[in-house]
Design an enzyme around this catalytic site. Structure first.
Site, short mmCIF file in Angstrom:
data_model
loop_
_atom_site.label_atom_id
_atom_site.label_comp_id
_atom_site.label_asym_id
_atom_site.label_seq_id
_atom_site.Cartn_x
_atom_site.Cartn_y
_atom_site.Cartn_z
N TYR A 181 1.00 -1.28 0.07
CA TYR A 181 -0.14 -0.02 0.05
C TYR A 181 0.93 1.19 0.08
CZ TYR A 181 -3.19 3.69 1.59
OH TYR A 181 -3.80 4.88 1.55
N GLU A 189 -3.60 7.44 -3.70
CA GLU A 189 -3.55 6.32 -3.24
C GLU A 189 -3.21 5.06 -4.36
OE1 GLU A 189 -6.09 4.80 0.05
OE2 GLU A 189 -7.15 4.22 -1.63
#
Length: 388
Positions: free
Chosen positions: A109, A199
């Protein structure tokens, strides 16, 4: 402002961030034709909507043949996609992204947000990619690594090394250059385009040793769109609620919610407090509607029309504290709206502040059937009683 994944990946490409080969399709036939020019099989079919959790709702599918591609695209485009963020009604999918399938070794991530306490951007990295970062943070906080970014210096190489050397097991050091370059470019994108969120989940390491952004999510600061003309053009009105679109056209701050109490308030803080008190009284607000301090009679009229357009609204609470906005302006707007659209639900009004006597007199002399509350707590009790 939000954009679609395919739009975010176009921006990634412009900033040198590796992404899978992909093309957009609006029909099953176009999906099949596009797949023929994309490396595969396998391919991935991804619904393009402004909501997370697409995979859980069946909006992301792996296919291994053109026949499967046609069926998957048809299934996604033909039915509303229901995810934790769309609500039970789901959301219509108008386009899908067809991408090459990758041979994935590991998932990570990577994201950048503004930390309001630190008053700076922060980069967030985790080796638990593919999962919701909120879940990872709650269950395994030790896996969430954060580096604050000095806006004067930018993202520094030592910060990338801090992330990389914390990995267990640590990938081959040859991969570090790609990790570091991706992080640096991501911050440049964040800064250049006035983003509020960038993101990548997951950022993958392929078995051949390449670092690729498998997914992409970008939100932009609405207040900076005046200097981001190209970004503003990426806005997709289909992804907004119909009533929210109408409100935006009238310069109203409106968000549709799941309750049945329509609320019109001036000032975001008072609007939030009003919604809280409605809930404390045992009811649920149907909307957030802030007409603002400088609202005109026309804006008030449009605001009330929007509230009445929501079939779920069973009662309306108008809570106005007249400061910049005068109570008589609000009253005239309400009366005008009532003449144009029949108000067939209970109306509770609480007015205080500038020209409050004039405002109450205008409402009193109208043909409106309404109740007057002396304070916000009484107003909430009165409106909650109407739907209990």
């Amino acid at each position: 402002m939000k954009i679609h994944e395919f739009q975010a990946k176009d921006l990634f490409r412009n900033f040198g961030i590796p992404v899978p080969s992909g093309k957009l399709a609006t029909t099953p036939g176009q999906a099949v034709d596009n797949a023929k020019s994309i490396p595969g099989p396998p391919w991935v079919v991804k619904a393009q909507i402004h909501a997370g959790g697409r995979g859980k709702g069946g909006g992301v599918r792996l296919v291994r043949s053109l026949e499967e591609m046609s069926k998957a695209a048809d299934a996604i485009l033909s039915n509303p996609l229901i995810t934790p963020q769309t609500g039970p009604a789901g959301q219509k999918v108008r386009q899908v992204l067809i991408e090459e399938g990758l041979d994935i070794d590991r998932e990570f991530y990577l994201g950048i947000v503004i930390d309001r306490k630190l008053e700076s951007p922060v980069m967030i990295f985790s080796q638990a990619g593919g999962m919701e970062i909120e879940e990872v943070s709650a269950q395994h906080p030790e896996l969430v690594l954060i580096e604050s970014i000095d806006s004067a210096q930018g993202f520094m190489p030592y910060q990338a090394r801090n992330f990389f050397y914390a990995l267990d097991p640590m990938p081959d050091k040859k991969v570090f250059k790609e990790f570091s370059a991706t992080m640096t470019r991501l911050y440049k994108l964040f800064l250049a385009k006035d983003c509020s969120l960038v993101e990548i989940n997951p950022l993958v390491l392929t078995k051949s040793g390449s670092v690729v952004a498998l997914d992409a999510k970008i939100n932009f600061d609405d207040n900076a769109l005046f200097r981001q003309k190209e970004i503003a053009q990426l806005h997709d009105p289909y992804e907004m609620d119909e009533l929210e679109v109408k409100a935006a056209e009238s310069n109203l701050n409106y968000i549709r919610l799941d309750g049945n109490i329509g609320a019109m308030v001036n000032g975001a803080g008072l609007a939030m407090a009003t919604m809280d008190i409605i809930k404390l009284a045992g009811a649920e607000p149907a909307n957030f509607l802030d007409v603002g301090g400088g609202a005109s009679e026309e804006m008030v009229t449009n605001g009330l029309k929007i509230i009445l357009s929501d079939e779920r609204v069973k009662a309306i609470l108008i809570n106005i504290f007249g400061g910049i906005m005068r109570c008589d302006v609000l009253a005239r707007g309400v009366v005008k709206a009532a003449k144009e659209v029949k108000i067939n639900v209970p109306l509770i009004v609480r007015l205080e502040g500038t020209n409050v006597k004039e405002g109450r007199e205008i409402l009193k002399n109208s043909d409106l059937d309404f109740s007057v509350a002396q304070d916000i707590e009484e107003a909430a009790r009165m409106v909650a009683k109407q739907v209990s």
